[in-house]
Design a protein around this motif. Structure first.
Motif, PDB file in Angstrom:
ATOM      1  N   SER A 200       1.599 -47.062  33.218  1.00  0.00           N
ATOM      2  CA  SER A 200       2.451 -48.242  33.020  1.00  0.00           C
ATOM      3  C   SER A 200       2.486 -48.662  31.558  1.00  0.00           C
ATOM      4  O   SER A 200       3.506 -49.118  31.057  1.00  0.00           O
ATOM      5  CB  SER A 200       2.018 -49.398  33.931  1.00  0.00           C
ATOM      6  OG  SER A 200       0.985 -50.145  33.351  1.00  0.00           O
ATOM      7  N   GLN A 204       6.231 -47.928  28.830  1.00  0.00           N
ATOM      8  CA  GLN A 204       7.119 -49.016  28.392  1.00  0.00           C
ATOM      9  C   GLN A 204       7.580 -48.780  26.954  1.00  0.00           C
ATOM     10  O   GLN A 204       6.950 -48.036  26.206  1.00  0.00           O
ATOM     11  CB  GLN A 204       6.475 -50.380  28.587  1.00  0.00           C
ATOM     12  CG  GLN A 204       5.120 -50.580  27.972  1.00  0.00           C
ATOM     13  CD  GLN A 204       4.471 -51.875  28.462  1.00  0.00           C
ATOM     14  OE1 GLN A 204       4.891 -52.962  28.120  1.00  0.00           O
ATOM     15  NE2 GLN A 204       3.427 -51.735  29.267  1.00  0.00           N
ATOM     16  N   LEU A 254      -6.345 -59.182  43.272  1.00  0.00           N
ATOM     17  CA  LEU A 254      -5.505 -59.413  42.088  1.00  0.00           C
ATOM     18  C   LEU A 254      -4.572 -60.607  42.321  1.00  0.00           C
ATOM     19  O   LEU A 254      -4.400 -61.460  41.440  1.00  0.00           O
ATOM     20  CB  LEU A 254      -4.710 -58.140  41.772  1.00  0.00           C
ATOM     21  CG  LEU A 254      -3.809 -58.157  40.541  1.00  0.00           C
ATOM     22  CD1 LEU A 254      -4.592 -58.459  39.262  1.00  0.00           C
ATOM     23  CD2 LEU A 254      -3.066 -56.822  40.382  1.00  0.00           C
ATOM     24  N   GLU A 258      -4.308 -64.030  40.093  1.00  0.00           N
ATOM     25  CA  GLU A 258      -3.034 -64.428  39.487  1.00  0.00           C
ATOM     26  C   GLU A 258      -2.589 -65.809  39.992  1.00  0.00           C
ATOM     27  O   GLU A 258      -2.008 -66.593  39.231  1.00  0.00           O
ATOM     28  CB  GLU A 258      -1.970 -63.362  39.751  1.00  0.00           C
ATOM     29  CG  GLU A 258      -2.318 -62.060  39.019  1.00  0.00           C
ATOM     30  CD  GLU A 258      -1.226 -61.013  39.063  1.00  0.00           C
ATOM     31  OE1 GLU A 258      -0.220 -61.197  39.782  1.00  0.00           O
ATOM     32  OE2 GLU A 258      -1.376 -59.985  38.363  1.00  0.00           O
ATOM     33  N   MET A 261      -4.393 -68.208  37.889  1.00  0.00           N
ATOM     34  CA  MET A 261      -3.809 -68.258  36.543  1.00  0.00           C
ATOM     35  C   MET A 261      -2.551 -69.127  36.562  1.00  0.00           C
ATOM     36  O   MET A 261      -2.306 -69.919  35.649  1.00  0.00           O
ATOM     37  CB  MET A 261      -3.463 -66.846  36.058  1.00  0.00           C
ATOM     38  CG  MET A 261      -4.685 -65.990  35.703  1.00  0.00           C
ATOM     39  SD  MET A 261      -4.292 -64.214  35.578  1.00  0.00           S
ATOM     40  CE  MET A 261      -3.230 -64.174  34.126  1.00  0.00           C
ATOM     41  N   LEU A 269     -10.754 -70.369  38.369  1.00  0.00           N
ATOM     42  CA  LEU A 269     -10.579 -69.073  37.715  1.00  0.00           C
ATOM     43  C   LEU A 269     -11.886 -68.631  37.062  1.00  0.00           C
ATOM     44  O   LEU A 269     -12.330 -67.496  37.225  1.00  0.00           O
ATOM     45  CB  LEU A 269      -9.455 -69.168  36.673  1.00  0.00           C
ATOM     46  CG  LEU A 269      -9.137 -67.890  35.888  1.00  0.00           C
ATOM     47  CD1 LEU A 269      -8.695 -66.772  36.820  1.00  0.00           C
ATOM     48  CD2 LEU A 269      -8.051 -68.159  34.833  1.00  0.00           C
TER      49      LEU A 269
ATOM     50  N   LEU B 236      -6.967 -65.471  29.864  1.00  0.00           N
ATOM     51  CA  LEU B 236      -6.058 -65.268  31.001  1.00  0.00           C
ATOM     52  C   LEU B 236      -5.130 -66.471  31.178  1.00  0.00           C
ATOM     53  O   LEU B 236      -4.008 -66.333  31.668  1.00  0.00           O
ATOM     54  CB  LEU B 236      -6.844 -65.017  32.298  1.00  0.00           C
ATOM     55  CG  LEU B 236      -7.679 -63.733  32.372  1.00  0.00           C
ATOM     56  CD1 LEU B 236      -8.288 -63.568  33.760  1.00  0.00           C
ATOM     57  CD2 LEU B 236      -6.876 -62.487  32.007  1.00  0.00           C
ATOM     58  N   ARG B 240      -1.059 -66.086  29.812  1.00  0.00           N
ATOM     59  CA  ARG B 240      -0.654 -65.874  31.198  1.00  0.00           C
ATOM     60  C   ARG B 240       0.674 -65.147  31.375  1.00  0.00           C
ATOM     61  O   ARG B 240       0.778 -64.186  32.120  1.00  0.00           O
ATOM     62  CB  ARG B 240      -0.591 -67.255  31.835  1.00  0.00           C
ATOM     63  CG  ARG B 240      -0.278 -67.307  33.266  1.00  0.00           C
ATOM     64  CD  ARG B 240      -0.560 -68.703  33.758  1.00  0.00           C
ATOM     65  NE  ARG B 240       0.316 -69.688  33.106  1.00  0.00           N
ATOM     66  CZ  ARG B 240       0.190 -71.007  33.285  1.00  0.00           C
ATOM     67  NH1 ARG B 240      -0.763 -71.493  34.058  1.00  0.00           N
ATOM     68  NH2 ARG B 240       1.016 -71.848  32.691  1.00  0.00           N
ATOM     69  N   ILE B 243       0.593 -61.485  30.342  1.00  0.00           N
ATOM     70  CA  ILE B 243      -0.312 -60.730  31.227  1.00  0.00           C
ATOM     71  C   ILE B 243       0.357 -60.493  32.584  1.00  0.00           C
ATOM     72  O   ILE B 243       0.295 -59.393  33.141  1.00  0.00           O
ATOM     73  CB  ILE B 243      -1.665 -61.464  31.391  1.00  0.00           C
ATOM     74  CG1 ILE B 243      -2.372 -61.582  30.036  1.00  0.00           C
ATOM     75  CG2 ILE B 243      -2.555 -60.731  32.388  1.00  0.00           C
ATOM     76  CD1 ILE B 243      -3.572 -62.524  30.034  1.00  0.00           C
ATOM     77  N   LEU B 244       1.019 -61.528  33.099  1.00  0.00           N
ATOM     78  CA  LEU B 244       1.677 -61.364  34.407  1.00  0.00           C
ATOM     79  C   LEU B 244       2.838 -60.368  34.316  1.00  0.00           C
ATOM     80  O   LEU B 244       3.092 -59.616  35.258  1.00  0.00           O
ATOM     81  CB  LEU B 244       2.147 -62.723  34.951  1.00  0.00           C
ATOM     82  CG  LEU B 244       0.992 -63.676  35.322  1.00  0.00           C
ATOM     83  CD1 LEU B 244       1.531 -65.050  35.739  1.00  0.00           C
ATOM     84  CD2 LEU B 244       0.112 -63.099  36.435  1.00  0.00           C
ATOM     85  N   GLN B 246       2.838 -57.765  32.337  1.00  0.00           N
ATOM     86  CA  GLN B 246       2.183 -56.457  32.336  1.00  0.00           C
ATOM     87  C   GLN B 246       1.663 -56.107  33.728  1.00  0.00           C
ATOM     88  O   GLN B 246       1.680 -54.948  34.143  1.00  0.00           O
ATOM     89  CB  GLN B 246       1.040 -56.424  31.321  1.00  0.00           C
ATOM     90  CG  GLN B 246       1.505 -56.405  29.867  1.00  0.00           C
ATOM     91  CD  GLN B 246       2.283 -55.133  29.548  1.00  0.00           C
ATOM     92  OE1 GLN B 246       2.042 -54.063  30.099  1.00  0.00           O
ATOM     93  NE2 GLN B 246       3.255 -55.248  28.638  1.00  0.00           N
ATOM     94  N   SER B 247       1.193 -57.103  34.444  1.00  0.00           N
ATOM     95  CA  SER B 247       0.695 -56.855  35.794  1.00  0.00           C
ATOM     96  C   SER B 247       1.833 -56.375  36.699  1.00  0.00           C
ATOM     97  O   SER B 247       1.632 -55.503  37.549  1.00  0.00           O
ATOM     98  CB  SER B 247       0.060 -58.133  36.351  1.00  0.00           C
ATOM     99  OG  SER B 247      -0.417 -57.917  37.657  1.00  0.00           O
ATOM    100  N   ARG B 249       4.458 -54.642  35.757  1.00  0.00           N
ATOM    101  CA  ARG B 249       4.674 -53.234  35.404  1.00  0.00           C
ATOM    102  C   ARG B 249       3.612 -52.346  36.042  1.00  0.00           C
ATOM    103  O   ARG B 249       3.904 -51.268  36.551  1.00  0.00           O
ATOM    104  CB  ARG B 249       4.564 -53.042  33.884  1.00  0.00           C
ATOM    105  CG  ARG B 249       5.770 -53.505  33.109  1.00  0.00           C
ATOM    106  CD  ARG B 249       5.588 -53.095  31.643  1.00  0.00           C
ATOM    107  NE  ARG B 249       6.717 -53.524  30.855  1.00  0.00           N
ATOM    108  CZ  ARG B 249       7.840 -52.818  30.735  1.00  0.00           C
ATOM    109  NH1 ARG B 249       7.964 -51.643  31.338  1.00  0.00           N
ATOM    110  NH2 ARG B 249       8.836 -53.274  30.011  1.00  0.00           N
TER     111      ARG B 249
END
Lengths: 293, 293
Positions: A200, A204, A254, A258, A261, A269, B236, B240, B243-244, B246-247, B249
């Motif tokens: 991944s 990109q 996960l 999230e 977050m 968290l 995180l 956020r 990161i989200l 990327q998560s 992907r």
């Protein structure tokens, strides 16, 4: 002391086993077979094997211990090639990372000769495959899982335990089913995640630029993404069900991170991160369950 | 040569910076402040700092270089505590793993004094936090990202470049936005995945048993799960959005692998694993983009 070790598949695992047995003075002679003649020639030049066998069957002839170290998907064909020489009293083992499929193949092909086969999975390896990386110390201090069946000859299970112990490994026994469930969790899923994660990032538009910035955390996290593709194709296929179950659990975990977050609940968290961080800090490779925090 | 380095937050990062400057003969005196007096006392006993400051502001007084090495979430409060002594010509830097939030805090608090602040992110660290692990060599051979703003004084950017280079780091410059997008991909997401993965294993009924079987692949894959909880709570949260992204992907990539596992298309599965494995094998930490395969 064994008279002759037959190695079918002269790669990292088989070659390291041969070197370890030689170093420990446990075997007089090693005969090796590989699909590619250049591999066995190399193994002989390196002193890993003493004699080149022209076929898998000929690597079994005259051997009192035989190690199958072929890709898991090639196990059944290998059993077929050697079954006529699978005799009582000769110890046959594999080194496959999955055990249910190997045991199923052994049941189908070996039938009444099944007693001679002691399924084995040494928890060792390197990203650098091939006979050139074979190492007499590869198994020292590592765990080896044996998954004997009710039909397996108890004296061969004992012999297998003795030989792995003699080269420095710690031997555990479990059922093939428990083995595959456990290794889906602690080995197969991490490999899948590492492959998926590395893909991944690199896939990109700015991926190559990103990679040039990656540091030691990335290095260690993705080390297993460089593992052998054929081997992992086979493992991910053979143990698919257990791996997908573990992946579902992982995705739920996960999701939970999230959600925290997104909700801005930083205390919760931190609590979740801390539980993971303290759990990991208290974990030690090879420590028995009772001493893990 | 600096007269006095002020370190606000005497932990691994700040302490290592102080030791590195001392070893390179770049600073005459180090004054340090930490929230906990026992930390600064320890830093002084260890020879990391020479003088204990009673407040963040007092660590700035008389310093011509100041390093903020506090958790990212504490950056704004720290800027507020010291803003009256943020003078032109004095180099202020941070070490935060996220840069947009730090830069936003600096804009809000420092305003016309913003020119003195050169945002910095050294790509270095250890799982072992705290002043006791401070190491003069922590930054040697590592990258340091500077994310100066249009308002940042060019001579201070140059000074920052010189001081990091002098202690062996390789300096890169980019915008705070590009920094946060890149590190979401190569650092923050892997940490999130490692926390989530470790939690999912340990949280299942047989989790403890599974952990006792885990080997070197697991060890390296989960190393970053033992990272500092407060720091990663802040990272995180602060980064956020990236990161989200990327998560998302990553999840698409994981979906693609799992689809191939389910479809039994082993050729395509091997092709995808091979692409990842060869990409990772060709990656080298710290190599510029052009030399990555």
């Amino acid at each position: 002391m064994f008279q002759q070790l037959g190695v079918i598949g002269c790669g990292l695992m088989g070659g390291s086993f041969a070197l370890a047995l030689k170093r420990a003075g446990l075997v007089k002679r090693v005969i090796g077979y590989s699909k590619s003649p250049s591999t066995t020639e190399r193994a002989k030049k390196l002193g890993v094997i003493d004699v080149v066998a022209e076929s898998a069957l000929l690597a079994v002839a005259g051997s009192d211990i035989v190690l199958l170290s072929v890709p898991v998907a090639a196990t059944e064909a290998t059993f077929k090639a050697i079954r006529h020489l699978v005799e009582p009293g000769v110890l046959f083992m594999d080194v496959g990372s999955t055990k249910r499929d190997v045991v199923d193949a052994a049941r189908r092909v070996l039938r009444e000769r099944l007693a001679s086969f002691v399924p084995a999975h040494p928890i060792a390896g390197k990203e650098l495959a091939g006979i050139g990386h074979a190492d007499a110390a590869l198994y020292a201090g590592r765990q080896v899982i044996l998954t004997p069946l009710p039909q397996t000859a108890p004296d061969l299970v004992q012999k297998a335990t003795d030989v792995w112990s003699a080269i420095g490994a710690q031997v555990l026994k479990m059922t093939p089913e428990n083995h595959d469930a456990a290794f889906a969790a602690v080995s197969h899923l991490p490999h899948l995640l590492a492959f998926a994660y590395f893909s991944s990032v690199v896939g990109q538009p700015a991926g190559r630029d990103f990679l040039s910035l990656a540091g030691p955390g990335f290095r260690d996290f993705t080390r297993i993404a460089a593992s052998n593709p054929e081997m992992w194709r086979d493992v991910l296929t053979a143990n698919r069900e257990e791996i997908l179950k573990q992946s579902q659990r992982f995705r739920q975990s996960l999701d939970a991170f999230e959600q925290l977050m997104l909700s801005g609940n930083t205390d919760a968290l931190e609590t979740m991160i801390r539980a993971a961080a303290e759990g990991r800090a208290g974990w030690q490779m090879g420590a028995p369950r009772s001493t893990q925090r």
